[in-house]
Scaffold this active site. Structure first.
Site, PDB file in Angstrom:
ATOM      1  N   ASP A  32       0.590  -1.377  -0.099  1.00 50.42           N
ATOM      2  CA  ASP A  32      -0.150  -0.028   0.007  1.00 50.42           C
ATOM      3  C   ASP A  32       0.803   1.222   0.104  1.00 50.42           C
ATOM      4  OD1 ASP A  32      -2.749  -0.141  -0.191  1.00 50.42           O
ATOM      5  OD2 ASP A  32      -3.281   0.087   1.748  1.00 50.42           O
ATOM      6  N   CYS A  88     -18.251  -7.706 -15.946  1.00 45.50           N
ATOM      7  CA  CYS A  88     -19.288  -6.735 -15.332  1.00 45.50           C
ATOM      8  C   CYS A  88     -20.402  -6.509 -16.137  1.00 45.50           C
ATOM      9  CB  CYS A  88     -18.725  -5.420 -14.857  1.00 45.50           C
ATOM     10  SG  CYS A  88     -17.520  -5.460 -13.351  1.00 45.50           S
ATOM     11  N   CYS A 102     -15.467  10.665  -2.552  1.00 40.69           N
ATOM     12  CA  CYS A 102     -15.395   9.294  -2.151  1.00 40.69           C
ATOM     13  C   CYS A 102     -15.489   9.248  -0.501  1.00 40.69           C
ATOM     14  CB  CYS A 102     -14.377   8.479  -2.439  1.00 40.69           C
ATOM     15  SG  CYS A 102     -14.177   6.890  -1.741  1.00 40.69           S
ATOM     16  N   CYS A 119     -15.877   3.090   3.582  1.00 42.86           N
ATOM     17  CA  CYS A 119     -17.102   2.813   2.954  1.00 42.86           C
ATOM     18  C   CYS A 119     -17.147   1.645   2.498  1.00 42.86           C
ATOM     19  CB  CYS A 119     -17.732   3.961   2.242  1.00 42.86           C
ATOM     20  SG  CYS A 119     -19.233   3.584   1.349  1.00 42.86           S
ATOM     21  N   CYS A 140     -20.169   0.254  -2.437  1.00 38.15           N
ATOM     22  CA  CYS A 140     -20.123  -0.129  -3.783  1.00 38.15           C
ATOM     23  C   CYS A 140     -19.621  -1.459  -4.030  1.00 38.15           C
ATOM     24  CB  CYS A 140     -19.250   0.937  -4.599  1.00 38.15           C
ATOM     25  SG  CYS A 140     -17.393   0.747  -4.067  1.00 38.15           S
TER      26      CYS A 140
END
Length: 395
Positions: A159, A214, A240, A268, A271
């Site tokens: 990261d 998708c 976001c 969050c 999505c």
């Protein structure tokens, strides 16, 4: 072919732990060494492993365009290191191969929220910082590389290095990019961490994942409460909720975006939760990712009561340490304002005297939401006005 929990590069069953010496692959070949590393990866709890050659990532051009559009917001470390993302040699100058790894972190479904409580992204429910955990799990693989190829060089990336991990994950066959910009895997969905081992050893590369699955689905885009996707496959981080609650830790959240934050106080998952590929994705059995008491959900007024020392003791070793006490307290106040719970008024009024101006402003806004006025009262205004940047997104 990418290794899953039950099969590696060659058609064979992966052991739950490294097998006896008689089953060890022939490590003198790059194929044998690569298969051995994937077997070790499965034993360390990684659900996916694949190898990509160390080349310029396909997404470098789009990444530059994304930065130019201003979508990175206050994440200034991204444009500051823009050139470094052009090639993994900026992380390891002699790199030849990138071993990409994925580890599932969702242990269970999110609990329904209730008044006075806030939501935390499921990757942060546990007791540990995932950076530390992943590095610990990657070290046996790095040690195996050094044992098989004495004198080789490796670099672990979790990261923080200037590496476009998603690009190398796709190139190593781990999955495709979803319309919400997350990496998706047909079996494991998207609730997983990515990490990488860069090495100057020539490993056997996997076939890139060239197909997206998708179709016409837009559930992730439609579900975003802050309209953070200007188009499929593009995220405006400035809108976001994860950015607002974590990365935007030193400034007020723009007022037009506060209602959309709902009761999220860290990250969050919306999505990803609505994505069909996550419906049947396996849950993690890692104990460190299991929800610690009080995080699923978390009491909002208690977050406002914590001192710096108390916050550090409780959350200093977790991902919640990134926005710090004032960032989390600001988010808690906004969540209470969105809930419009009159029972939170006494604590919010006490927070008008918080040592952090950022928290005082959010508390005053929350009181205004609850009491139905644009500004709460005469005693709130002096507490929030001095030196506070405009919370509406302006200067």
């Amino acid at each position: 072919m990418v290794v899953h929990a039950e099969a590696n590069r060659h058609p064979m069953t992966l052991p739950a732990s490294p097998g006896p010496a008689s089953t060890t692959p022939e490590l003198s070949t790059r194929e044998g060494l690569t298969g051995h590393l994937k077997t070790l990866a499965a034993a360390q709890g990684f659900c996916l492993a694949g190898v990509a050659p160390a080349v310029e990532p396909d997404g470098f051009g789009p990444f530059q365009a994304w930065l130019k559009a201003g979508f990175a917001g206050e994440m200034h470390y991204l444009p500051r290191r823009e050139k470094a993302y052009e090639h993994p040699a900026s992380v390891l100058p002699t790199v030849r191969s990138v071993l990409m790894l994925a580890m599932t972190f969702r242990t269970e479904d999110r609990a329904p929220n209730r008044p006075g409580a806030g939501q935390v992204s499921c990757y942060a429910w546990g007791d540990a910082d995932y950076h530390d955990l992943l590095r610990d799990r990657m070290r046996p693989l790095s040690d195996a590389l050094h044992a098989a190829r004495p004198g080789c060089r490796t670099r672990l990336a979790v990261d923080t290095a200037p590496l476009l991990e998603r690009d190398f994950a796709r190139r190593s066959g781990l999955g495709w990019f979803g319309k919400n910009t997350m990496l998706l895997n047909r079996r494991h969905g998207s609730f997983f961490f990515l990490s990488a081992i860069l090495t100057d050893v020539d490993l056997a590369p996997d076939t890139p994942h060239e197909t997206a699955h998708c179709g016409t689905c837009t559930r992730c885009l439609d579900a975003c409460p802050t309209d953070a996707f200007p188009e499929p496959y593009v995220l405006d981080a400035r809108k976001c909720i994860s950015y607002l609650t974590i990365e935007l830790k030193d400034d007020p959240v723009p007022v037009p975006l506060r209602e959309g934050m709902g009761d999220w106080i860290f990250g969050c998952d919306i999505c990803q939760e609505v994505c069909p590929w996550n419906r049947k994705a396996p849950r993690s059995a890692e104990p460190v990712f299991a929800p610690r008491e009080g995080t699923r959900p978390v009491e909002l007024t208690r977050l406002l009561e914590l001192s710096e020392e108390e916050f550090a003791r409780e959350f200093g070793h977790t991902p919640l340490a990134r926005p710090g006490r004032r960032g989390i307290a600001r988010n808690a106040a906004i969540a209470l304002g969105n809930q419009k719970d009159a029972g939170a008024v006494p604590q919010l009024k006490r927070s008008l005297s918080d040592p952090e101006l950022l928290v005082r402003e959010a508390a005053a806004w929350a009181l205004g939401q609850i009491e139905g006025t644009a500004e709460t009262s005469g005693d709130a205004a002096p507490a929030v006005r001095p030196a506070m940047p405009s919370p509406d997104g302006g200067g």
